[in-house]
Design a protein around this motif. Structure first.
Motif, PDB file in Angstrom:
ATOM      1  N   ARG A 129       0.989  -1.179   0.174  1.00 14.99           N
ATOM      2  CA  ARG A 129       0.156  -0.021   0.096  1.00 14.99           C
ATOM      3  C   ARG A 129       0.896   1.308   0.033  1.00 14.99           C
ATOM      4  O   ARG A 129       0.644   2.433   0.924  1.00 14.99           O
ATOM      5  N   ILE A 130       1.832   1.216  -0.899  1.00  7.97           N
ATOM      6  CA  ILE A 130       2.988   2.486  -0.787  1.00  7.97           C
ATOM      7  C   ILE A 130       2.760   2.554  -2.384  1.00  7.97           C
ATOM      8  O   ILE A 130       3.026   2.061  -3.166  1.00  7.97           O
ATOM      9  N   THR A 131       2.856   4.162  -2.498  1.00  6.47           N
ATOM     10  CA  THR A 131       2.766   4.564  -3.931  1.00  6.47           C
ATOM     11  C   THR A 131       4.080   5.733  -3.904  1.00  6.47           C
ATOM     12  O   THR A 131       4.571   5.879  -2.813  1.00  6.47           O
ATOM     13  N   ASN A 132       4.513   6.247  -5.048  1.00  3.26           N
ATOM     14  CA  ASN A 132       5.219   7.181  -4.898  1.00  3.26           C
ATOM     15  C   ASN A 132       4.600   8.689  -5.279  1.00  3.26           C
ATOM     16  O   ASN A 132       5.391   9.532  -5.820  1.00  3.26           O
ATOM     17  N   ALA A 133       3.647   8.877  -4.712  1.00  3.00           N
ATOM     18  CA  ALA A 133       2.542   9.983  -4.860  1.00  3.00           C
ATOM     19  C   ALA A 133       3.533  11.178  -4.372  1.00  3.00           C
ATOM     20  O   ALA A 133       3.433  12.385  -4.836  1.00  3.00           O
ATOM     21  N   VAL A 134       4.003  10.976  -2.927  1.00  4.81           N
ATOM     22  CA  VAL A 134       4.715  11.854  -2.453  1.00  4.81           C
ATOM     23  C   VAL A 134       6.084  12.554  -3.057  1.00  4.81           C
ATOM     24  O   VAL A 134       6.229  13.754  -3.304  1.00  4.81           O
ATOM     25  N   ALA A 135       6.873  11.520  -3.441  1.00  4.71           N
ATOM     26  CA  ALA A 135       7.920  11.958  -4.444  1.00  4.71           C
ATOM     27  C   ALA A 135       7.332  12.680  -5.641  1.00  4.71           C
ATOM     28  O   ALA A 135       8.338  13.679  -5.972  1.00  4.71           O
ATOM     29  N   ASN A 178       8.692  16.596  -6.334  1.00  4.62           N
ATOM     30  CA  ASN A 178       9.330  16.867  -7.788  1.00  4.62           C
ATOM     31  C   ASN A 178       8.403  17.763  -8.438  1.00  4.62           C
ATOM     32  O   ASN A 178       9.119  18.673  -9.190  1.00  4.62           O
ATOM     33  N   SER A 179       7.376  17.663  -8.349  1.00  6.86           N
ATOM     34  CA  SER A 179       6.288  18.843  -9.244  1.00  6.86           C
ATOM     35  C   SER A 179       6.753  20.202  -8.847  1.00  6.86           C
ATOM     36  O   SER A 179       6.823  21.242  -9.478  1.00  6.86           O
ATOM     37  N   LYS A 180       6.770  20.055  -7.181  1.00  2.16           N
ATOM     38  CA  LYS A 180       7.003  21.551  -6.627  1.00  2.16           C
ATOM     39  C   LYS A 180       8.559  21.941  -6.957  1.00  2.16           C
ATOM     40  O   LYS A 180       8.548  23.299  -7.087  1.00  2.16           O
ATOM     41  N   ILE A 181       9.579  21.296  -6.902  1.00  2.00           N
ATOM     42  CA  ILE A 181      10.582  21.776  -7.353  1.00  2.00           C
ATOM     43  C   ILE A 181      10.913  22.199  -8.833  1.00  2.00           C
ATOM     44  O   ILE A 181      11.641  22.972  -9.110  1.00  2.00           O
TER      45      ILE A 181
END
Length: 81
Positions: A25-31, A35-38
């Motif tokens: 139940r882990i995704t890379n959504a936070v990463a 990345n989008s913010k950067i």
């Protein structure tokens, strides 16, 4: 029938990722969000002369700093009284 074959191929190629999500139940959504913010910071500033300034801007904007209430160890009120 071709669209179904395309979907089946996609699932087959990504089966390990699908099973991994079902297990952990882990995704890379936070990463992806960071990345989008950067990338938006990079577009907003229009470039830096060196990588250090870009890192500082990224840490500043992604660090959740509050400029209205800067806190440092020297300025913190003494609460040990």
């Amino acid at each position: 029938m071709e669209p179904r074959k395309t979907v089946a191929r996609s699932i087959k190629e990504r089966l390990a990722n699908i099973v991994s999500y079902g297990t952990h139940r882990i995704t890379n959504a936070v990463a992806e969000g960071i990345n989008s913010k950067i990338m938006s910071i990079k577009r907003w500033v229009g470039g830096f002369r060196n990588i250090g300034n870009f890192q500082i801007a990224t840490f500043f904007h992604c660090g959740g700093l509050d400029l209205l209430y800067p806190r440092s160890s020297r300025m913190a009120p003494n609460t040990s009284r």
